[in-house]
Structure formats: structure tokens, C-alpha cells
Write an enzyme that holds these catalytic residues in place. Structure first.
Site, short mmCIF file in Angstrom:
data_model
loop_
_atom_site.label_atom_id
_atom_site.label_comp_id
_atom_site.label_asym_id
_atom_site.label_seq_id
_atom_site.Cartn_x
_atom_site.Cartn_y
_atom_site.Cartn_z
N ASP A 46 38.70 45.39 27.53
CA ASP A 46 38.41 43.98 27.17
C ASP A 46 37.33 43.36 28.05
O ASP A 46 36.41 42.73 27.56
CB ASP A 46 39.68 43.11 27.10
CG ASP A 46 40.46 42.97 28.40
OD1 ASP A 46 40.16 43.70 29.38
OD2 ASP A 46 41.38 42.12 28.45
N LEU A 84 53.33 43.48 30.56
CA LEU A 84 53.67 42.82 29.29
C LEU A 84 53.18 41.38 29.28
O LEU A 84 53.61 40.58 28.46
CB LEU A 84 55.20 42.86 29.11
CG LEU A 84 55.77 44.25 28.82
CD1 LEU A 84 57.25 44.31 29.19
CD2 LEU A 84 55.59 44.59 27.36
N SER A 122 53.50 38.71 31.42
CA SER A 122 54.36 37.57 31.73
C SER A 122 53.51 36.39 32.23
O SER A 122 53.79 35.24 31.92
CB SER A 122 55.42 37.95 32.76
OG SER A 122 54.81 38.48 33.91
N ASP A 153 45.07 39.41 26.84
CA ASP A 153 46.45 38.92 26.94
C ASP A 153 46.58 37.51 26.38
O ASP A 153 47.43 37.21 25.54
CB ASP A 153 46.92 38.93 28.40
CG ASP A 153 46.76 40.29 29.04
OD1 ASP A 153 46.47 41.25 28.30
OD2 ASP A 153 46.92 40.40 30.27
C1 GLA Z 1 45.56 43.23 32.27
C2 GLA Z 1 44.48 42.20 32.01
C3 GLA Z 1 43.84 42.40 30.64
C4 GLA Z 1 43.37 43.84 30.46
C5 GLA Z 1 44.49 44.82 30.84
C6 GLA Z 1 44.01 46.25 30.83
O1 GLA Z 1 46.63 43.03 31.38
O2 GLA Z 1 45.01 40.90 32.09
O3 GLA Z 1 42.79 41.50 30.45
O4 GLA Z 1 42.21 44.07 31.20
O5 GLA Z 1 45.05 44.54 32.10
O6 GLA Z 1 43.68 46.65 29.55
#
Ligand code: GLA
Length: 398
Positions: free
Chosen positions: A47, A135, A137, A182
């Protein structure tokens, strides 16, 4: 007392803490809100490289009961650790990194940066998303608070914009330079569907989740601490690689723009480590596209293979796994009906996500749990991912 839902629980805690027939200073009953957690089928550490991800909301939640105040004080109580903090919206000062009040302050700060003037509020929140489990949080709490505080202040803001404001809170205030996956999933996801999100254009398409299989989440019991630095180190490594490669590949702005041929052609410019970081991002972006096709074709075996390939790449090239996650993936691989398994989220601990045939899911969960406990002495937390709505206000009848 037994509660049917997390929202009933936070409401009762709110009344216990802030008064019997609480009507708020502005004469309102507390409003109730909930935000889900997120899972990610595939597309890890892509991302923030402007790439592709395939996440979904999951039926684990953060809940809040909120009533507006007449001043500009946020009084926030966390049921999970029993602490209450007061934050003056006129003077938001950073405190101890990684502590939950920083997420609250970060959200308030980031909304203020957009010239959005929040009212003060009394807030009680609780959640059942395992902390440090990959996950989301923290993103769930951020999006929940942004959504609820804006609503209580009668300010309308597009969901996409809420996601971006919360990501800014995490990246610039909390200090974890995360991407948008996320917060975006929690703000814009939908029940029973994954989101194929292009993190550069920020456009997304909805993709149906695997019909024949279930997604099994297993927590290694090792809590990751993303603000501990390793996450930002990876992000900086990607920046360094872009800087080097951009000098020989015109138009390269991020690793999203790189393909395998270009990477091989210029391999000698990069250290072995940077080469492997790039290889993960390039191959993971390809896997996201392939996974979307597998989902559309209902091809679970193919989707599972891609998830397992993603794990190897995260373990060997991106180096964000840990022995406990690797062990969970190895054990899962031996279970009948298991199509594929990988670590999920930022890494260095947290959960694995596995695709399992529906009729084998309970057996697989038991086998993984027994064997993992035998080998590590840790009892893993296990959850079969269920559908969940994105962040929303709960309209109660009471
Ligand atoms: C965390 C970060 C996301 C992403 C993931 C890895 O969850 O908050 O933005 O980079 O790691 O894919």
C-alpha cells in the site's frame, strides 16, 4: 451482567461512569458507534508503495458511546485498560508513543489540520480486536473516533476523506508511516466482499469473498509493535530503492512502477537486501491481480497457492515474519482442506490468515491449535472471519 453486544456494554459503562440518566451537557443521550477490524487476503507492504491490496472488513469490532459537551474537552475512557484521559482540543500535545491516547489525540489533531472544528465529548470505548494482531485494532479505533466525533459535531465528511485523515494521524502523529489500506477498509469496506484497492488512484472495486472456503485467523500470541521502528525501516528501504532506480528508469515514482525485467536489469545498483525488498513488492503486486482472477473464477486452490507464495516472499525477501508465524504456516500446510496460509498485516508477530475448505475449518483449527500449543507452549487465539459492515452509527431503540 451479560451483554448481547459490545455497544450495550459501552453504553452501560458510559452510564456508570458519566451519570445515570446521562443527557450530556447539550442534552443528548450518548450515541453508539462501531467500527470493524480488517483482514487482508493478499497484498502486504504494497500500500505505501502505491500498489494493490485485497483486504476486507472482519466481524471483530471497536465500539464507542459518545455524548457531546459544550466545551472543547475530550474525556475518553477505555474499558479495556480502565484508564480515562482528558484532552484539550485547543492544545493537543503528543505523549507516550504507541499508547492508545495517542491515537485519540492523533485523530483530533489530523481533523484540526483539515480545519474541522470538533466539539468536546465524553467517550467510552471498548473492543474485541486482539491488539498487535495485524487486524488493525488501531485503525479501527481511529476511524471509529473520527466518524463518531464528526457526527457528534454535525460535520459531514466523505468516508474516503475520513480514511485519509486517520492515516495521516497514524503516520504523522503516532509515527507509524503506514499506507492507506487499514483505514480505507474500515471506512469504506462492505460486508461479505473484499476490496481490490489501487493505493495510487485510491479507487477500489468490490470482489466477492471465496465461496467454498473460509478464512481462518490464528494469532501467534506474539504481539507486534509497529511503532517500534521495523515498519518504518522497511518503508525507508523502499524509498531508498526508488531513489536509486529512478536515476536509471525514467518516470519511476514508486515501486509500483517497477517490473521484474527492470529490476533484473538494474540489480547491480542495489544491495542484496534492497533487491529482495523490491522483488517482494513487484511480485506481491502481481499476486494481487492473480488472486483477484482466482476469486472471480472461484478457484480456491489457486488463491491458496498465491497466499502461500506471499508468505515465502514476506519471510525471505521482505523479512517481516517471525519464527512463530512461520511455524503456524508450516503446521497449517499439513492440515487437510487447507489451500494456503500466510502471515497477515505489518508482521513481526500477530496473525496468520489461511484459506480452508468450509467443511474442514473446525478440524483444521483444532489441529493447528493443538500442535502450536505443543510446540510453543502458547495457546493460539483462533477466529473464522465473518462479514462486517464498515464504520457506522448504531441506532438503538432505547
Ligand atoms: C500495517 C499498515 C498498513 C500496511 C500493512 C502491511 O497494517 O498499517 O498500511 O502497510 O501493515 O501490508
Amino acid at each position: 451482567m451479560e451483554f448481547n453486544s459490545g455497544s450495550e456494554f459501552v453504553l452501560s459503562e458510559f452510564i456508570a461512569r458519566f451519570g445515570g440518566q446521562y443527557a450530556g451537557e447539550v442534552g443528548q443521550r450518548p450515541r453508539l458507534y462501531q467500527a470493524p477490524g480488517r483482514i487482508n487476503i493478499i497484498g502486504e507492504h504494497t500500500d505505501y508503495n502505491d500498489g494493490f491490496v485485497l483486504p476486507a472488513t472482519v466481524d471483530l469490532h471497536t465500539w464507542a458511546a459518545i455524548a457531546p459537551r459544550t466545551d472543547r474537552i475530550l474525556r475518553v475512557h477505555a474499558c479495556n485498560d480502565g484508564r480515562t484521559v482528558s484532552i484539550d482540543l485547543e492544545r493537543i500535545e503528543a505523549g507516550e508513543k504507541g499508547d492508545w491516547p495517542e491515537y485519540v489525540k492523533g485523530v483530533a489533531w489530523s481533523l484540526a489540520c483539515e480545519d474541522l472544528r470538533l466539539r468536546g465529548a465524553d467517550v467510552v470505548f471498548a473492543g474485541n480486536i486482539p491488539l498487535g494482531g495485524g487486524l488493525s485494532s488501531s485503525a479501527s479505533l481511529e476511524v471509529l473516533l473520527a466518524f463518531a466525533l464528526l457526527d457528534c459535531s454535525d460535520i459531514e465528511l466523505e468516508r474516503k476523506k475520513i480514511a485519509l485523515t486517520c492515516q495521516r494521524a497514524e503516520a504523522e502523529f503516532v509515527g507509524v508511516q503506514c499506507g492507506i489500506m487499514d483505514q480505507y477498509t474500515i471506512a469504506c469496506g462492505s460486508s461479505n466482499q473484499a476490496m481490490l484497492l489501487d493505493c495510487r488512484s485510491q479507487e477500489y472495486e468490490r470482489v466477492a469473498l471465496p465461496g467454498q472456503g473460509v478464512l481462518l485467523l490464528v494469532h501467534s500470541g506474539v504481539r507486534h509493535q509497529l511503532s517500534a521502528g521495523s515498519f518504518n525501516t522497511r518503508r525507508n528501504e523502499c524509498r531508498q530503492a526508488v531513489e536509486i532506480l529512478a536515476s536509471v528508469i525514467p518516470g519511476l515514482e514508486s515501486l509500483r512502477d517497477l517490473d521484474m525485467d527492470q529490476l533484473e536489469d538494474h540489480r547491480t545498483l542495489l544491495s542484496d537486501e534492497l533487491y529482495r525488498r523490491c522483488r517482494h513488492v513487484v511480485t506481491e503486486n502481481l499476486r494481487v491481480g492473480q488472486a483477484r482472477m482466482a476469486l472471480e473464477e472461484g478457484n480456491s486452490s489457486r488463491l491458496g497457492q498465491l497466499m502461500s507464495a506471499s508468505h515465502l516472499s514476506l519471510r525471505d525477501d521482505y523479512e517481516v515474519s517471525c519464527p512463530e508465524l512461520d511455524l503456524l504456516v508450516e503446521i497449517a500446510a499439513e492440515s487437510e482442506g487447507l489451500r494456503g496460509s500466510r502471515m497477515m498485516g505489518g508482521g513481526f508477530g500477530g496473525c496468520t490468515i489461511s484459506l480452508v475448505d468450509r467443511d474442514r475449518a473446525d478440524d483444521a483449527a483444532k489441529i493447528i491449535s493443538d500442535q502450536y500449543s505443543r510446540e510453543t507452549g502458547r495457546e493460539p487465539w483462533i477466529h473464522i472471519a465473518g462479514p462486517a459492515d464498515s464504520v457506522r452509527r448504531i441506532i438503538s431503540n432505547g
